[in-house]
Design a protein around this motif. Structure first.
Motif: not given
Ligand SMILES: [Zn+2]
Length: 244
Positions: A120-137
């Motif tokens: 995701x390009x949010x303003x000047x930030x390039x953001x990427x994601x990693x699903x974690x191990x948590x009781x909810x997504x």
């Protein structure tokens, strides 16, 4: 990038403090990361709610979203008073459609979907994601701007995938909800050994511990992480600012 800690407590805020919330700024753009209990109050020590350009939510547990509703109220009232037509984008995942829908409020805020495997390009930030191990997504986030990288683990039990995700990062902002002698896995959280292991193996340049427990002396967490990781470690606290 400049990081400002607005709230650092897991589950609920300590007196006169806030649960999870961080302000990340670069090139005049202000991104609010998570919006937990009392974040809106503490945020105003630094900026007005209307000065936020975007918000991003890691997951829909209350200690990360409690103040979304009042943020929306603040923007609505400003719009009524000033005539502003500004609409705040609030980024979230769509694995809980009901919660994602709440990110949109009239014309004042608009929910925007993010997903793993897509930047995701949010303003000047390039953001990427990693699903974690948590009781909810829940998603960890990698923020890149100006050639620097900040990793936010969000909430998670230990998982090896953090090591590659955080590789050589300039700052690791990691949850650390349990002490070394406690097992956080069932609760979907990490202890200090888990964080130290990731920080060392990922070779991050510095580490900030957050999503802190309300019990015992949290300074102990720093000592425990240092058993595994040689880089600089400190506790998140309200008002802590770090230039990355
Ligand atoms: Zn959570």
């Amino acid at each position: 990038m400049q990081l400002t800690v607005i709230g650092c407590w897991g589950a609920y805020p300590k007196v006169n403090e806030a649960s999870t919330g961080y302000l990340l700024e670069y090139d005049g753009f202000r991104l609010l990361i998570d919006c937990g209990s009392a974040v809106l109050s503490k945020l105003q020590q630094f900026v007005k709610p209307t000065m936020i350009d975007a918000c991003i939510i890691s997951h829909y547990h209350t200690d990360h979203i409690a103040d979304i509703g009042v943020l929306q109220h603040a923007l609505m009232i400003d719009s009524i008073i000033t005539g502003s037509e500004k609409q705040l984008p609030i980024y979230g995942h769509t694995l809980d459609a009901g919660e994602f829908a709440k990110l949109t409020y009239k014309q004042y805020t608009q929910g925007v979907a993010y997903s793993e495997g897509r930047e995701s390009n949010i303003g000047p930030f390039t953001v990427s994601f990693l699903r974690t191990n948590h009781p909810v997504p829940c998603y960890a986030m990698r923020f890149e701007a100006g050639g620097k990288v900040l990793i936010f683990t969000a909430d998670s039990a230990y998982q090896d995938s953090f090591i590659r995700f955080a590789k050589d990062a300039d700052l690791l902002l990691s949850e650390c909800n349990f002490y070394e002698d406690m097992d956080g896995e069932n609760a979907g959280h990490m202890n200090s050994r888990d964080v130290g292991t990731i920080a060392k193996k990922a070779n991050v340049k510095q580490t900030v511990l957050t999503h802190l427990p309300q019990f015992r002396d949290v300074e102990t967490l720093v000592k425990e992480v240092k058993k595994y990781y040689n880089g600089p470690v400190q506790l998140a606290k309200l008002g802590l600012q770090i230039d990355v």
